[in-house]
Write a protein that holds these residues in place. Structure first.
Motif, PDB file in Angstrom:
ATOM      1  N   ARG A 146      16.360  -7.317 -37.563  1.00  0.00           N
ATOM      2  CA  ARG A 146      15.441  -6.181 -37.474  1.00  0.00           C
ATOM      3  C   ARG A 146      15.892  -5.239 -36.357  1.00  0.00           C
ATOM      4  NH1 ARG A 146      10.105  -6.686 -39.997  1.00  0.00           N
ATOM      5  NH2 ARG A 146       9.312  -5.073 -38.584  1.00  0.00           N
TER       6      ARG A 146
ATOM      7  N   ASP B 200       9.120   0.470 -37.744  1.00  0.00           N
ATOM      8  CA  ASP B 200       8.682  -0.888 -38.025  1.00  0.00           C
ATOM      9  C   ASP B 200       8.360  -1.068 -39.508  1.00  0.00           C
ATOM     10  OD1 ASP B 200       8.638  -2.802 -35.911  1.00  0.00           O
ATOM     11  OD2 ASP B 200       6.609  -3.333 -36.614  1.00  0.00           O
ATOM     12  N   THR B 201       7.653  -0.116 -40.065  1.00  0.00           N
ATOM     13  CA  THR B 201       7.352  -0.193 -41.490  1.00  0.00           C
ATOM     14  C   THR B 201       8.636  -0.130 -42.303  1.00  0.00           C
ATOM     15  OG1 THR B 201       5.220   0.864 -41.154  1.00  0.00           O
ATOM     16  CG2 THR B 201       6.107   0.881 -43.385  1.00  0.00           C
TER      17      THR B 201
ATOM     18  N   ASP C   5      10.052  -3.465 -42.439  1.00  0.00           N
ATOM     19  CA  ASP C   5       9.291  -4.318 -43.357  1.00  0.00           C
ATOM     20  C   ASP C   5       9.627  -4.008 -44.803  1.00  0.00           C
ATOM     21  OD1 ASP C   5       8.048  -5.810 -41.449  1.00  0.00           O
ATOM     22  OD2 ASP C   5       6.160  -4.701 -41.476  1.00  0.00           O
ATOM     23  N   ILE C   6       9.748  -2.730 -45.103  1.00  0.00           N
ATOM     24  CA  ILE C   6      10.034  -2.336 -46.484  1.00  0.00           C
ATOM     25  C   ILE C   6      11.421  -2.799 -46.900  1.00  0.00           C
ATOM     26  CG2 ILE C   6      10.554  -0.331 -47.929  1.00  0.00           C
ATOM     27  CD1 ILE C   6       8.203   1.095 -46.633  1.00  0.00           C
TER      28      ILE C   6
ATOM     29  N   PHE D 109      13.580  -5.113 -45.444  1.00  0.00           N
ATOM     30  CA  PHE D 109      13.777  -6.559 -45.484  1.00  0.00           C
ATOM     31  C   PHE D 109      12.835  -7.224 -46.489  1.00  0.00           C
ATOM     32  CE2 PHE D 109      15.610  -5.578 -41.301  1.00  0.00           C
ATOM     33  CZ  PHE D 109      16.862  -6.128 -41.504  1.00  0.00           C
ATOM     34  N   GLY D 110      11.636  -6.662 -46.608  1.00  0.00           N
ATOM     35  CA  GLY D 110      10.697  -7.197 -47.592  1.00  0.00           C
ATOM     36  C   GLY D 110      11.290  -7.133 -48.986  1.00  0.00           C
ATOM     37  N   THR D 111      11.823  -5.976 -49.334  1.00  0.00           N
ATOM     38  CA  THR D 111      12.386  -5.813 -50.674  1.00  0.00           C
ATOM     39  C   THR D 111      13.576  -6.748 -50.888  1.00  0.00           C
ATOM     40  OG1 THR D 111      11.695  -3.507 -50.624  1.00  0.00           O
ATOM     41  CG2 THR D 111      13.313  -4.139 -52.303  1.00  0.00           C
TER      42      THR D 111
END
Lengths: 196, 196, 196, 196
Positions: free
Chosen positions: B139, B162-163, B166-167, B169-171
DNA sequence: TGCTAAGCGAGACGGTACGTCTTGTCTTCCG
DNA sequence: CGGAAGACAAGACGTACCGTCTCGCTTAGCA
């Protein structure tokens, strides 16, 4: 789930039919143990004992304890994607995200979802069933929001519906799996902005 | 990793020092077994046997088999986030995403990452270490891209850094965990557009 | 000079040595369960639970629950063939038969012997061990009686020692297995007459 | 065997009569499985499947799989005690022993007899039936030899007829159960001498 | 040189859960 | 009602790992 003849003209197969009582008792026992001890401490032996059922009766109908729990989960309304029309794509999105994040903030729910995802990694066959019966239906429900926006004509020039689903569910699962679940105003707003 | 005396003035502790040979043999054995049998079929007993080492020697230095594998993983360059400047935020993003998606398309790598994520769910303490030593550094590396964009002045009015992490790495993780890893042109472009 | 372990006793194998406590606890548990529930109701799980021992510890040292019980049995003096000299072949024979028939009249003993014989039929490998460690030693002890008679010079022109053993033990086991165990004056006298 | 109406004036009981086909199919299946897999690997389920019959149909007519096999066995001529007069007690005895030892030397036969004896130990009720329908008839047939000798006047002053039966059958079974079946000239001669 | 301390290999240990197996009973429909 | 099919409760089986323990041996620095 795992029933053969579903149509009304189904020819009964010979032999003793599946016991509805046992079926229910197993699901009930699984749910109780889930709440009491958490996903990873639920065992087939435990379910069988609690349900007053032979282990073989569980193995006959579910390949895996995760499948039992998946069936328990599938029967719960709380995992439904909210469908009512909020008037616009952004509002629909916000409603969905807010519900989802809040839901995954619940300890028991988070444990349950994490457990299912973990099992779906460990057993490829369960993984298929998990995707088919849990993940995909939710993606479809999410797609309905996009479709409604398109019909309304307010679909923004953002990412494709499929990517949108990956982004939304990806972010949800990522935060769930990295122990940062739960509602977060800033995150929701940023996501809405990114997708519109 | 898990060494006590790190400072240069470290007083040698008495007694026999840790065996470098065993240390290396364990990591090597773990890596071999990982490739041969897959993450979930690696066992402490197996590593010990392959490395010609007592089990206790493993437990003495690593709390969990996942920690052994995490150390194996940490030693690999391929997981580094690409850092060179491509000239603009979008280009940097594209380079990062493309590398990451391609990497996770490799069967062994995907299995390894999935395994680590699974273990991080099952053992809270390993989860902490996994986040600290693997997820967070990545991150931060990703944040460097954003920081560079800000310095350059071409940071778009998109989601917060930060978002964005998240987007992204989340994906990545979501597709990895739902058995849809690998590079996908459309997805990369959509992500870049959503974040810029 | 200080010499370490140069004695003729076996070289210790590496690793943790077998636990005497567990060994004893297992045998004791097996014996208790034998008396309480009878041979066929003794289970490995039961022994392990009663002895406070892992099942694997039993399987590590005994191939079969029958082997555990065989070891329990082997440790009992009551199964020894009486050896004292009664003065003549007929008297020795009578003493042996009377002891044996009386012993097999005991319910627990009869159940135990029947159980061992049954298991020796079901598992060929245990059968070998049962013969080697239980049946053969008793045949040899019986042979001692015959040998003593020969030394004395009062060995009658009856059947060969081997046949005598077959006849005596055959009759004992036959009556045990056909639920007619126990002492019987007429039978003993007839046997003595047939063998002298 | 386990049929209700045995007398000739039997009133037909109401309902569907017992299926002769199923009866035969079960016995045939049992015999085949006996030969193919050995006594202890024959299961009720297996017989039912092979015979194309419901398990309940077996349990309705036979209490135990051993009873099925006992009926199969009872139908075989080879287990009959030879009855023809050889001219003298010793000759009759020799003929009987020789036949019996030779028969028990056959692998399948030995397995069958061992299996029946084992089952008779495990189920008291089957034990009774085994003794009544198998063991006792053979003792009676053996007694006929003794009776003939008495009638002839050449009955020797040996053991009583009952003891003689115990000795003969005891020796046979003992050798069968201790994996030493089969004909043995010395043994036969010794037995004949002991009994005459 | 001998002492103390820790690491090391080996492998036994107490446990837990697994998935399979067999038994004897039961419950359905069909002929 | 008998029979075929097969589900059911029960519970033992043997296996697989886990993480801990107990041996005797080795390897170091310190005295």
């Amino acid at each position: 789930m795992y029933c053969e003849g579903m149509d009304s003209t189904a020819k009964r197969s010979p032999g003793r039919p599946r016991s509805t009582m046992s079926h229910q008792a197993i699901l009930a026992a699984a749910e109780e143990l889930l709440v009491e001890h958490g996903f990873s401490n639920v065992t087939i032996d435990g379910i069988a004992a609690r349900a007053g059922v032979g282990k073989q009766t569980i193995y006959r109908w579910w390949p895996t304890k995760a499948d039992v729990i998946l069936e328990v989960t599938a029967g719960k309304a709380e995992f439904a994607v909210p469908a009512e029309d909020r008037g616009g794509y952004a509002e629909d999105l916000r409603a969905f995200l807010s519900t989802a994040f809040t839901l995954s903030g619940d300890t028991h729910t988070a444990d349950l979802l994490r457990g299912l995802m973990v099992e779906s990694q460990r057993r490829a066959d369960f993984g298929d069933r998990f995707r088919t019966t849990f993940l995909e239906p939710r993606r479809h429900a999410f797609a309905a929001i996009t479709r409604r926006a398109a019909a309304r004509g307010d679909l923004p020039p953002g990412p494709s519906p499929d990517t949108a689903a990956d982004i939304v569910f990806g972010t949800l699962w990522y935060r769930l799996l990295t122990a940062r679940p739960g509602f977060n105003e800033q995150l929701v707003e940023d996501l809405v902005r990114a997708l519109t």
